[in-house]
Design a protein around this motif. Structure first.
Motif, PDB file in Angstrom:
ATOM      1  N   UNK A   1       0.847  -1.203   0.000  1.00 51.68           N
ATOM      2  CA  UNK A   1       0.000   0.000   0.000  1.00 51.68           C
ATOM      3  C   UNK A   1       0.879   1.248   0.000  1.00 51.68           C
ATOM      4  N   UNK A   2       0.343   2.284  -0.604  1.00 55.10           N
ATOM      5  CA  UNK A   2       0.910   3.619  -0.518  1.00 55.10           C
ATOM      6  C   UNK A   2       0.407   4.220   0.795  1.00 55.10           C
ATOM      7  N   UNK A   3       1.305   4.548   1.687  1.00 54.98           N
ATOM      8  CA  UNK A   3       0.877   5.098   2.983  1.00 54.98           C
ATOM      9  C   UNK A   3       0.347   6.509   2.762  1.00 54.98           C
TER      10      UNK A   3
ATOM     11  N   UNK B   1      -2.755   7.580   4.543  1.00 57.82           N
ATOM     12  CA  UNK B   1      -3.792   7.868   5.558  1.00 57.82           C
ATOM     13  C   UNK B   1      -3.127   8.557   6.751  1.00 57.82           C
ATOM     14  N   UNK B   2      -3.214   9.893   6.734  1.00 54.51           N
ATOM     15  CA  UNK B   2      -2.475  10.705   7.708  1.00 54.51           C
ATOM     16  C   UNK B   2      -2.920  10.467   9.145  1.00 54.51           C
ATOM     17  N   UNK B   3      -4.074   9.840   9.335  1.00 51.31           N
ATOM     18  CA  UNK B   3      -4.515   9.608  10.714  1.00 51.31           C
ATOM     19  C   UNK B   3      -3.619   8.587  11.435  1.00 51.31           C
ATOM     20  N   UNK B   4      -2.764   7.885  10.685  1.00 55.27           N
ATOM     21  CA  UNK B   4      -1.825   6.952  11.326  1.00 55.27           C
ATOM     22  C   UNK B   4      -0.419   7.533  11.441  1.00 55.27           C
ATOM     23  N   UNK B   5      -0.278   8.828  11.216  1.00 57.68           N
ATOM     24  CA  UNK B   5       1.025   9.501  11.307  1.00 57.68           C
ATOM     25  C   UNK B   5       1.046  10.426  12.518  1.00 57.68           C
ATOM     26  N   UNK B   6       2.191  11.033  12.779  1.00 59.06           N
ATOM     27  CA  UNK B   6       2.210  12.124  13.751  1.00 59.06           C
ATOM     28  C   UNK B   6       1.367  13.282  13.214  1.00 59.06           C
ATOM     29  N   UNK B   7       0.936  14.145  14.116  1.00 58.81           N
ATOM     30  CA  UNK B   7       0.074  15.267  13.710  1.00 58.81           C
ATOM     31  C   UNK B   7       0.843  16.256  12.838  1.00 58.81           C
TER      32      UNK B   7
ATOM     33  N   UNK C   1      -2.229  -4.138  15.631  1.00 56.01           N
ATOM     34  CA  UNK C   1      -3.251  -4.907  14.935  1.00 56.01           C
ATOM     35  C   UNK C   1      -3.979  -4.165  13.822  1.00 56.01           C
ATOM     36  N   UNK C   2      -3.622  -2.919  13.576  1.00 57.02           N
ATOM     37  CA  UNK C   2      -4.204  -2.228  12.419  1.00 57.02           C
ATOM     38  C   UNK C   2      -3.822  -3.010  11.160  1.00 57.02           C
ATOM     39  N   UNK C   3      -4.746  -3.133  10.212  1.00 51.41           N
ATOM     40  CA  UNK C   3      -4.456  -3.937   9.022  1.00 51.41           C
ATOM     41  C   UNK C   3      -3.748  -3.103   7.962  1.00 51.41           C
ATOM     42  N   UNK C   4      -3.058  -3.772   7.053  1.00 54.21           N
ATOM     43  CA  UNK C   4      -2.361  -3.090   5.968  1.00 54.21           C
ATOM     44  C   UNK C   4      -3.330  -2.218   5.171  1.00 54.21           C
ATOM     45  N   UNK C   5      -4.489  -2.740   4.891  1.00 53.63           N
ATOM     46  CA  UNK C   5      -5.457  -2.021   4.055  1.00 53.63           C
ATOM     47  C   UNK C   5      -5.877  -0.683   4.645  1.00 53.63           C
ATOM     48  N   UNK C   6      -5.884  -0.608   5.964  1.00 52.64           N
ATOM     49  CA  UNK C   6      -6.317   0.641   6.598  1.00 52.64           C
ATOM     50  C   UNK C   6      -5.317   1.766   6.397  1.00 52.64           C
ATOM     51  N   UNK C   7      -4.071   1.407   6.045  1.00 54.93           N
ATOM     52  CA  UNK C   7      -2.985   2.399   6.061  1.00 54.93           C
ATOM     53  C   UNK C   7      -2.834   3.176   4.764  1.00 54.93           C
ATOM     54  N   UNK C   8      -3.467   2.671   3.677  1.00 54.43           N
ATOM     55  CA  UNK C   8      -3.333   3.388   2.419  1.00 54.43           C
ATOM     56  C   UNK C   8      -3.902   2.605   1.258  1.00 54.43           C
TER      57      UNK C   8
END
Lengths: 262, 262, 262
Positions: free
Chosen positions: C114-116, C118-124, C146-153
């Motif tokens: 995945x292309x990362x 989804x900024x909600x999983x990064x620092x602010x 436990x966050x899945x790969x798909x959620x990240x991008x």
């Protein structure tokens, strides 16, 4: 059981060698706690490894498993060994790197030793050049899970000791020692233990062509730049300079002689 | 309770000093999580220690216990101290090494401080040269087990701050700052915070006899080899060269002046 | 779930960069186990990073999350990515630094990427110069919880591979390779894998103007000071000298050609 595993090697941190050892350990025991003592022992310098490890190991819990790998003989007939004394385990090549620790801390009779010759506790593939990863790390991991010393190999009692060079006294009663380690700050640590210096607080100390008078309490007792002698945190006579690098500026090297005259 | 303990020192990793501190901590609290921030602060450089620690500490959980030991006065009358602000603890020699962190993060009135003078929370034997091992590490370990700040010593409110050199403005409205750190990549980080650069995107920047124009967004905005100014990850103005070592090639050193003219 | 997170970077240990990444991870997952592989990859050297990481990663548990940051393109359009194969995750800039690992270990079809984005999983706050801290560390921490790969991008299949230079054969049947890494001991490791050397135990080996005969089993098979060829612990042909620094004394550098003639 969650035993602590310590690692002391000459592998450095650049090449991933230490990371691999930790990977191997965590593969076998995911709950292991692993602590680095140092990985910057001069390559293949068993004597320095023995000194630095003996210094540090006494501050660890008695139930620790210590892995010490300075191993110029890797891949030869030199044996991999494990030792136990009380609750403490040591895993190392059989070349004397444990000599200082075991001399200082334990009566020899209380030490049990095995030749590590049970390959079922090693990695499946054993290289000829990296037993730290292939033998010592997995053995430590198995010990941390409760495998007994006896399971790991055949008992031996002729494990290697190296001669620890002790200070001597000359005809005039002067103590003659030598520099055994130079630390990051440039402090030169000698093999003269504090106990040998009773009554010598005002002694004349000679090293690398310099003469100092007396043993100070701490670094700040020197004037800025003044070379001084004091007791190091390892409990040995040390030459330092306040806020300066004594070894570099005084050209002191490992092996240099030091003389303490009453 | 499993509090995180961080370690920031000038001890290096070669001599086993940091390993000993971890051994001491794990002896007192086997469940402690210990993280290294850096041990490569230039020997006895309180200002660099203060900068690197302030940079890093803000990324750690609020319940961390931070041990910061850059300690040229070890063994003298300088006090060992511990501070608390909110859930966070700091353990350090009283020489100002915490100044940047506490200035930036907290109102002084919210900080409670004690002089560490209860030897029952130290190692039994205290050397004159290594309080990181003998006092600071055991105190942090006791804090991590829930010992309160008050138990560790008498309250004080005169703990040391060091002057943080701030940029000034000259008669022409130019900002005059200085280089305070050079990182592994050779980037020269200055004491000019990003907030001071509002409206100065096209400023003329002068350092070590070079002039640059404008503040770039990232390293790749420079042509290969071109010296550029940008905002570092610490939030300060930084001089860099794309895929090269700026400090070495431009002969920039810590303390060098930088001028930003509108 | 307590997944292991490994870190491999060119950040060094001096500036606190790695400490910050650990702080970020432990903020998100206080129970994470974090292991350093190496942080001493030559600055911005993707090829060396790819080699050292591939070497080390195979010794880690299959459920590890590997963060690999050698990132000359930080702050540009190069994508941050995450990959999954089986239980193993990789988090890295999309510049080929994972090429050796994924080529060796896995059929490409089994890799999901995945292309990362989804900024909600990064620092602010995201800097332009330190995505190791701002993007890769927090993403790894979320994966470890436990966050899945798909959620990240968003899914991608065109993630970057770099060409791995393989040895060639000349007209006389000689194998022509090159030096790809020099380790702390001065051993020069080449890109010639042990499998290619079947039947070549007595080969003539030429490098940097020297000729050696045969492949030895271990370091001690050389006379003191004799340059020898053997199989390194990474499974590649290596040039060494017994208890000496081969690269320095023989003036071998990364990129030097090596010829193995039957």
């Amino acid at each position: 059981m969650n035993r602590l595993i310590t690692l002391t090697t000459d592998f450095g941190l650049s090449d991933g060698f230490v990371g691999m050892m930790k990977g191997v350990i965590l593969n076998i025991n995911p709950d292991a706690t692993i602590v680095d003592i140092t990985h910057d022992i001069a390559p293949q310098n068993i004597e320095e490894g023995a000194f630095l490890f003996a210094n540090a190991s006494r501050f660890f819990p008695a139930h620790a498993i210590h892995v010490v790998v300075v191993d110029p003989g890797v891949g030869t007939a030199r044996r991999p060994i494990a030792l136990q004394t009380g609750e403490t385990f040591f895993v190392a090549p059989d070349n004397g790197v444990l000599s200082r620790t075991l001399r200082a801390d334990h009566a020899s009779s209380a030490i049990r030793a095995v030749h590590l010759n049970r390959a079922e506790y090693w990695l499946a593939h054993i290289s000829n050049t990296f037993h730290g990863r292939d033998i010592f790390a997995p053995v430590a991991a198995h010990l941390s899970r409760g495998v007994s010393l006896d399971a790991l190999g055949d008992p031996i009692d002729d494990w290697a000791r190296i001669e620890i060079a002790l200070p001597t006294r000359d005809a005039n009663g002067a103590l003659i020692g030598k520099v055994i380690h130079i630390d990051r700050f440039g402090n030169a640590i000698t093999n003269i233990a504090a106990e040998m210096l009773a009554g010598l607080d005002r002694a004349e100390i000679e090293i690398a062509g310099r003469v100092m008078r007396g043993i100070r309490a701490t670094y700040a007792d020197g004037a800025p730049g003044e070379p001084i002698a004091l007791i190091s945190s390892s409990g040995h006579l040390e030459i330092a300079r306040r806020e300066a690098n004594a070894a570099k500026s005084l050209q002191i090297e490992i092996g240099n002689q030091i003389r303490v005259s009453p």
